[in-house]
Design an enzyme around this catalytic site. Structure first.
Site, PDB file in Angstrom:
ATOM      1  N   ASP A 253      43.828  47.741  69.374  1.00 59.86           N
ATOM      2  CA  ASP A 253      44.763  48.688  67.899  1.00 59.86           C
ATOM      3  C   ASP A 253      44.121  47.957  67.111  1.00 59.86           C
ATOM      4  OD1 ASP A 253      47.680  49.054  67.143  1.00 59.86           O
ATOM      5  OD2 ASP A 253      48.254  49.624  69.592  1.00 59.86           O
TER       6      ASP A 253
ATOM      7  N   HIS B   4      41.733  49.804  65.724  1.00 61.03           N
ATOM      8  CA  HIS B   4      42.487  50.416  64.797  1.00 61.03           C
ATOM      9  C   HIS B   4      42.498  50.430  63.051  1.00 61.03           C
ATOM     10  CE1 HIS B   4      45.207  52.556  67.871  1.00 61.03           C
ATOM     11  NE2 HIS B   4      44.041  52.776  68.014  1.00 61.03           N
TER      12      HIS B   4
END
Length: 386
Positions: A213, A236
């Site tokens: 993430d 991310h």
């Protein structure tokens, strides 16, 4: 930043010269990775908490099996406390043991705490598998959190395979993280590397984050965050947001992201907000000297965030984004559009500045797309759209 360095040196000096030292082995903890040492660790904490002198808690080499730990300083005598970890703290292999806890390891209500060295192995892979199968699984515990505390230093810590977020800073002031490593696979769900919210004067230096993430996520109420010399990927990217989840929300301001390399990430530098009304904002943001290596969205502002199209269709973001600088950002985009500024029609982005931005896609200048974004393109800028 200078004050944090002085603080760190001050704590180290105190710890070396006058601290009382407690070794977890002396309290019966076994470093075999099989015997539950939770009770022994909490006994060390209670003894350290009662001391009026600076304290160092020593965790020697070996593996220490631990359930959830809450190091609460609200009843401690005030003094610096250092955790010196030479070994590995390991969570139970059965994710259900800590999976419904908010944190595996929590430090709260402290003024002056150092966590130095060590490996935290949360053994989160089995929970990721449960989540990917669509079964009914616990949410998962954040590996380590610091809450409602001041003067925090985390140095040389490694976090492996967190069930959820790896490191959370929430409601803290004067925090320094340096030489931290975060390691998880790119498909590990909701495993943000470092999450900061409702905190001020926080710095992150010389850190490597590989996760599934955001490498760093920045939540509402963050004021005065400095990130420098970070390697991010997989992951991310570095994200401000999601902002605007609540109608009444504190803003994010005075954030600098400097000298970061993104490799194979979903995003590079990002600001995102829910597409619904909110009183929040993001302002005085600096993204400087960043390298993009095959990044899907190197530069992105997304004010139409609406996962699963729930609670926000046909609404617009109330988050005001202003005074954002992108300077010396270069490298390769994995998609045709290297700069995407998708701002709110109700509160358009203002004061967006791009300087010395050069992004390519397949050896050609990447494209740019700007909606409701106002600002200045200065000097070399490929692509351009403002």
């Amino acid at each position: 930043m200078a004050s944090l360095l002085v603080l760190f040196i001050f704590f180290i000096t105190i710890s070396a010269c006058s601290a009382q030292s407690y070794n977890v082995l002396s309290f019966g903890a076994k470093p075999d990775g099989k015997t539950d040492a939770t009770k022994e660790f909490m006994a060390v904490w209670e003894t350290a908490c009662a001391s009026s002198r600076p304290v160092t808690i020593v965790v020697p080499k070996g593996r220490f099996l631990l359930r959830s730990l809450n190091f609460d300083g609200s009843k401690c005598k005030p003094k610096p406390i250092t955790f010196r970890i030479d070994g590995t703290l390991v969570a139970p292999a059965d994710y259900r043991v800590i999976g419904n806890e908010d944190y595996w390891i929590l430090f709260q209500h402290l003024d002056g705490v150092i966590v130095y060295g060590g490996i935290l192995d949360a053994q989160g892979t089995s929970l990721w598998g449960c989540k990917s199968s669509g079964k009914n699984c616990p949410r998962g515990a954040t590996t380590i959190g610091f809450q409602s505390s001041n003067n925090v230093v985390v140095s040389g810590l490694t976090s492996l395979n967190s069930q959820m977020f790896h490191i959370v800073i929430n409601g803290c002031n004067n925090v320094k993280l340096q030489g931290v490593k975060v390691l998880a696979t790119g498909n590990s769900p909701n495993t943000d590397g470092i999450h900061v919210q409702s905190s001020s004067t926080v710095s992150i230096f010389n850190t490597k984050i590989s996760t599934g993430d955001d490498c760093v996520s920045i939540g509402p109420g963050t004021n005065g965050l400095w990130i420098e010399n970070v390697a991010c990927g997989p992951g991310h990217g570095i994200s401000i947001g999601s902002l605007g989840k609540d109608a009444v929300e504190s803003g994010v301001q005075n954030v600098t992201v400097k000298t970061v390399t993104f490799t194979g990430t979903q995003n590079g530098v990002r600001i995102k907000s829910w597409a619904r009304p909110s009183s929040g904002f993001a302002r005085n943001i600096r993204f400087q000297h960043c390298v993009m290596n095959n990044v899907d969205n190197p530069i992105i502002i997304d004010q139409n965030y609406c996962p699963r199209n729930e609670n926000c269709p046909r609404q617009v973001s109330g988050i005001k984004i202003s005074d954002v600088l992108f300077v010396d950002i270069h490298g390769t985009s994995a998609t045709e559009v290297g700069v995407r500024l998708d701002c709110s029609p109700k509160k358009p982005c203002t004061g967006i500045r791009l300087k010395n931005v050069k992004l390519t896609y397949r050896n050609k200048p990447a494209a740019a797309a700007c909606v409701h974004a106002g600002g200045i393109e200065a000097r070399l800028f490929q692509p351009n759209c403002l």
